[in-house]
Design a protein around this motif. Sequence first.
Motif, PDB file in Angstrom:
ATOM      1  N   PHE A  42     -40.183 148.135  -1.870  1.00 47.39           N
ATOM      2  CA  PHE A  42     -40.473 147.334  -3.395  1.00 47.39           C
ATOM      3  C   PHE A  42     -40.526 148.460  -4.405  1.00 47.39           C
ATOM      4  O   PHE A  42     -41.260 149.681  -3.796  1.00 47.39           O
ATOM      5  N   TYR A  95     -41.526 144.064 -10.316  1.00 47.72           N
ATOM      6  CA  TYR A  95     -41.412 144.735  -9.085  1.00 47.72           C
ATOM      7  C   TYR A  95     -40.118 144.082  -8.640  1.00 47.72           C
ATOM      8  O   TYR A  95     -39.783 142.943  -8.814  1.00 47.72           O
ATOM      9  N   LYS A  96     -39.382 145.085  -8.157  1.00 49.20           N
ATOM     10  CA  LYS A  96     -38.029 144.486  -7.414  1.00 49.20           C
ATOM     11  C   LYS A  96     -38.282 145.073  -5.933  1.00 49.20           C
ATOM     12  O   LYS A  96     -38.647 146.472  -5.969  1.00 49.20           O
ATOM     13  N   SER A  98     -36.288 145.374  -1.597  1.00 50.43           N
ATOM     14  CA  SER A  98     -35.176 144.795  -0.601  1.00 50.43           C
ATOM     15  C   SER A  98     -35.645 144.797   0.756  1.00 50.43           C
ATOM     16  O   SER A  98     -36.790 145.760   0.900  1.00 50.43           O
ATOM     17  N   ASP A 113     -34.942 141.240  -3.223  1.00 47.86           N
ATOM     18  CA  ASP A 113     -35.744 140.419  -3.902  1.00 47.86           C
ATOM     19  C   ASP A 113     -35.411 140.644  -5.302  1.00 47.86           C
ATOM     20  O   ASP A 113     -35.731 141.821  -5.883  1.00 47.86           O
ATOM     21  N   GLN A 114     -35.126 139.684  -6.056  1.00 47.80           N
ATOM     22  CA  GLN A 114     -34.631 139.817  -7.500  1.00 47.80           C
ATOM     23  C   GLN A 114     -35.988 140.012  -8.438  1.00 47.80           C
ATOM     24  O   GLN A 114     -35.930 140.539  -9.411  1.00 47.80           O
ATOM     25  N   GLN A 115     -37.060 139.434  -7.801  1.00 41.74           N
ATOM     26  CA  GLN A 115     -38.299 139.429  -8.753  1.00 41.74           C
ATOM     27  C   GLN A 115     -39.442 139.516  -7.726  1.00 41.74           C
ATOM     28  O   GLN A 115     -39.613 138.400  -6.906  1.00 41.74           O
ATOM     29  N   ASN A 136     -35.714 135.550  -3.741  1.00 43.62           N
ATOM     30  CA  ASN A 136     -34.499 136.267  -3.238  1.00 43.62           C
ATOM     31  C   ASN A 136     -33.654 135.015  -2.981  1.00 43.62           C
ATOM     32  O   ASN A 136     -33.683 133.975  -3.058  1.00 43.62           O
TER      33      ASN A 136
END
Length: 170
Positions: A42, A95-96, A98, A113-115, A136
């Motif tokens: 992230f 924060y973003k 995956s 993770d969109q947010q 997500n």
Amino acid sequence: GMYSVVSRGVLRLNDDGSHTCTGKWAATREHFNNGQTSTFQFRLEAHYAAEAAAAMKKGGSDKDDTKEKSTESTVVSLSSAPPGSKTFPIDSAFYKGSFQMRRGSSKYQKLIDQQLVLRFRKNKAGSYNVYGRGVNNIGVFKLMGTLILSGKSSGHVELYRVYPSAPAPA
């Protein structure tokens, strides 16, 4: 009916003020210890870090009334550089990330993770308690864990994601 996973990685402050965290995650501690892990990462972009650091220094880091966020935040400012470029760790809702999730015996799927909203609160042991939330395509989840500094601009993080219910099987 709750479902949780554990993530371990290293959170770093980069030269441009952005924050990155990379590491491994597993469904359980036992899976982690047996090497049944997948990667995660992230990031907080530099421009969001600068905005959040300025807000934290003014004391206005959009705190709410929840118990875990009522503790005073301690921010380590490393120099007189522009806000955000040398502040660690930073509370932010931007924060973003995956992570990889195994689908079947050998296929992996990258999930976004969109947010991620993360808050860092200094504890009596000198490390940080980490609280947050995220969303997500699996659903909404809570985050909780620790950050143990290993210098002024990095540290080891262990986070637990708690989903209200288990995701559907692949």
